[in-house]
Design a protein around this motif. Structure first.
Motif, PDB file in Angstrom:
ATOM      1  N   CYS A   1      62.827  16.181  68.692  1.00  0.00           N
ATOM      2  CA  CYS A   1      64.034  16.103  69.533  1.00  0.00           C
ATOM      3  C   CYS A   1      64.688  17.470  69.685  1.00  0.00           C
ATOM      4  O   CYS A   1      65.485  17.689  70.602  1.00  0.00           O
TER       5      CYS A   1
ATOM      6  N   CYS B   1      65.581   8.953  75.934  1.00  0.00           N
ATOM      7  CA  CYS B   1      65.450   9.091  74.475  1.00  0.00           C
ATOM      8  C   CYS B   1      63.974   9.073  74.111  1.00  0.00           C
ATOM      9  O   CYS B   1      63.231   8.190  74.553  1.00  0.00           O
ATOM     10  N   LEU B   2      63.575  10.020  73.272  1.00  0.00           N
ATOM     11  CA  LEU B   2      62.157  10.136  72.899  1.00  0.00           C
ATOM     12  C   LEU B   2      61.670   8.941  72.072  1.00  0.00           C
ATOM     13  O   LEU B   2      60.470   8.707  71.990  1.00  0.00           O
ATOM     14  N   LEU B   3      62.590   8.204  71.484  1.00  0.00           N
ATOM     15  CA  LEU B   3      62.182   7.013  70.731  1.00  0.00           C
ATOM     16  C   LEU B   3      61.419   6.032  71.614  1.00  0.00           C
ATOM     17  O   LEU B   3      60.572   5.283  71.147  1.00  0.00           O
TER      18      LEU B   3
ATOM     19  N   HIS C   1      70.238   3.511  73.910  1.00  0.00           N
ATOM     20  CA  HIS C   1      70.353   4.907  73.470  1.00  0.00           C
ATOM     21  C   HIS C   1      71.214   5.001  72.197  1.00  0.00           C
ATOM     22  O   HIS C   1      72.254   4.327  72.099  1.00  0.00           O
ATOM     23  N   PRO C   2      70.832   5.848  71.233  1.00  0.00           N
ATOM     24  CA  PRO C   2      71.631   5.986  70.005  1.00  0.00           C
ATOM     25  C   PRO C   2      73.091   6.374  70.276  1.00  0.00           C
ATOM     26  O   PRO C   2      73.983   5.951  69.539  1.00  0.00           O
TER      27      PRO C   2
ATOM     28  N   PRO D   1      64.214  14.691  76.703  1.00  0.00           N
ATOM     29  CA  PRO D   1      63.723  13.383  77.182  1.00  0.00           C
ATOM     30  C   PRO D   1      64.080  13.117  78.641  1.00  0.00           C
ATOM     31  O   PRO D   1      65.161  13.499  79.104  1.00  0.00           O
TER      32      PRO D   1
ATOM     33  N   VAL E   1      69.395   9.195  64.385  1.00  0.00           N
ATOM     34  CA  VAL E   1      67.955   8.901  64.245  1.00  0.00           C
ATOM     35  C   VAL E   1      67.108  10.008  64.876  1.00  0.00           C
ATOM     36  O   VAL E   1      65.974   9.779  65.298  1.00  0.00           O
ATOM     37  N   ALA E   2      67.659  11.226  64.911  1.00  0.00           N
ATOM     38  CA  ALA E   2      66.932  12.344  65.536  1.00  0.00           C
ATOM     39  C   ALA E   2      65.618  12.625  64.798  1.00  0.00           C
ATOM     40  O   ALA E   2      65.517  12.459  63.582  1.00  0.00           O
ATOM     41  N   MET E   3      64.624  13.044  65.565  1.00  0.00           N
ATOM     42  CA  MET E   3      63.315  13.403  65.015  1.00  0.00           C
ATOM     43  C   MET E   3      63.092  14.903  65.209  1.00  0.00           C
ATOM     44  O   MET E   3      63.805  15.544  65.979  1.00  0.00           O
TER      45      MET E   3
ATOM     46  N   CYS F   1      66.634  17.503  73.209  1.00  0.00           N
ATOM     47  CA  CYS F   1      67.597  16.448  73.534  1.00  0.00           C
ATOM     48  C   CYS F   1      68.991  16.964  73.199  1.00  0.00           C
ATOM     49  O   CYS F   1      69.249  17.408  72.076  1.00  0.00           O
TER      50      CYS F   1
ATOM     51  N   PHE G   1      71.551  15.536  72.489  1.00  0.00           N
ATOM     52  CA  PHE G   1      72.259  14.749  71.479  1.00  0.00           C
ATOM     53  C   PHE G   1      71.684  14.983  70.078  1.00  0.00           C
ATOM     54  O   PHE G   1      72.196  14.449  69.103  1.00  0.00           O
ATOM     55  N   HIS G   2      70.636  15.816  69.942  1.00  0.00           N
ATOM     56  CA  HIS G   2      69.907  15.842  68.665  1.00  0.00           C
ATOM     57  C   HIS G   2      70.748  16.358  67.488  1.00  0.00           C
ATOM     58  O   HIS G   2      70.501  16.005  66.343  1.00  0.00           O
TER      59      HIS G   2
ATOM     60  N   CYS H   1      72.650  13.053  66.554  1.00  0.00           N
ATOM     61  CA  CYS H   1      71.978  11.748  66.618  1.00  0.00           C
ATOM     62  C   CYS H   1      71.590  11.268  65.211  1.00  0.00           C
ATOM     63  O   CYS H   1      70.905  11.992  64.482  1.00  0.00           O
TER      64      CYS H   1
HETATM   65  S1  SF4 Z   1      65.670  11.876  71.863  1.00  0.00           S
HETATM   66 FE1  SF4 Z   1      65.896  12.084  69.663  1.00  0.00          FE
HETATM   67  S2  SF4 Z   1      67.888  13.055  69.336  1.00  0.00           S
HETATM   68 FE2  SF4 Z   1      67.811  12.295  71.447  1.00  0.00          FE
HETATM   69  S3  SF4 Z   1      68.750  10.300  71.341  1.00  0.00           S
HETATM   70 FE3  SF4 Z   1      66.567   9.977  71.120  1.00  0.00          FE
HETATM   71  S4  SF4 Z   1      66.188  10.000  68.931  1.00  0.00           S
HETATM   72 FE4  SF4 Z   1      68.212  10.858  69.231  1.00  0.00          FE
END
Ligand code: SF4
Length: 213
Positions: A180, A198-200, A128-129, A185, A175-177, A167, A169-170, A173
């Motif tokens: 997110c 995490c959606l990644l 996880h990031p 997630p 590396v947020a998208m 999410c 954490f977005h 984060c």
């Molecule tokens: S879901 Fe998105 S914002 Fe959340 S930890 Fe994963 S990449 Fe980061």
């Protein structure tokens, strides 16, 4: 070991009485005695053990102690665990204490599990990031790993009473998208010994995985 009842004053808390003896014998302040004593923790452990539990919840048991006393308390907990075959749910902010005592670790962010893993898996290969950022700040004894990049998170921790959408954490984060912001997630298996929210990891390679930061 038996103590005469006159040794303890029934009208004063036991922690204060122990701290007073440290103040008298070691010439330190009352505040310092409380910090270095660790006796309150030992008394707390003894009280918990009196019920012969299978599980003890240890909520920040060593956070107020000096590092050397922390190690004593953690080693005591481990010895007791070995002797009595019990489990601990150990809650702490100090990652070194968590590493010392845990077999499995759940990394929490705003009241949710971000990652749950066997200890070795978590420290050797965090997924996880947020876990990556946390561990990037921990001093490592291995000289080859000392030069690793430190991940600094932006912004303040949002209020747990009003967490971000999607999410949680977005907002911080690295590396947020885009997705997110709206998708929450779920915890999924991301390796043999790790589950991660995490959606990644939910649809790796998707064209929707476009970073927003
Ligand atoms: S879901 Fe998105 S914002 Fe959340 S930890 Fe994963 S990449 Fe980061």
């Amino acid at each position: 070991m038996n103590f005469p009842s006159s040794l303890l004053n029934p009208v004063h808390p036991i922690g204060r009485q122990i701290a007073e003896s440290i103040v008298l014998h070691k010439k330190v302040s009352y505040k310092e005695a409380k910090k270095t004593g660790g006796q309150r923790q030992r008394i707390g452990i003894a009280r918990a053990l009196a019920l012969q539990p299978k599980l003890i919840v240890c909520d920040e048991p060593v956070s107020a102690l000096d590092v050397s006393i922390q190690a004593q308390i953690l080693n005591l907990l481990k010895e007791i665990q070995k002797d009595m075959g019990l489990s601990y749910l150990f809650i702490a902010h100090g990652i070194q204490a968590v590493k010392h005592i845990s077999d499995k670790i759940a990394v929490m962010y705003l009241g949710r599990i971000a990652e749950l893993a066997e200890k070795e898996a978590l420290f050797e290969n965090p997924h996880h990031p947020y876990t990556k950022a946390l561990l990037s700040a921990v001093p490592l004894p291995n000289p080859k790993l000392r030069d690793r990049e430190r991940i600094i998170l932006k912004g303040d921790l949002p209020s747990p009473a009003n967490p971000p959408t999607g999410c949680r954490f977005h907002t911080r984060c690295p590396v947020a998208m885009e997705k997110c912001k709206s998708l929450d997630p779920s915890l999924i298996q991301t390796s043999k010994n790790t589950i991660t929210a995490c959606l990644l990891f939910e649809d790796e390679g998707s064209t929707e995985n476009k970073m927003i930061m």
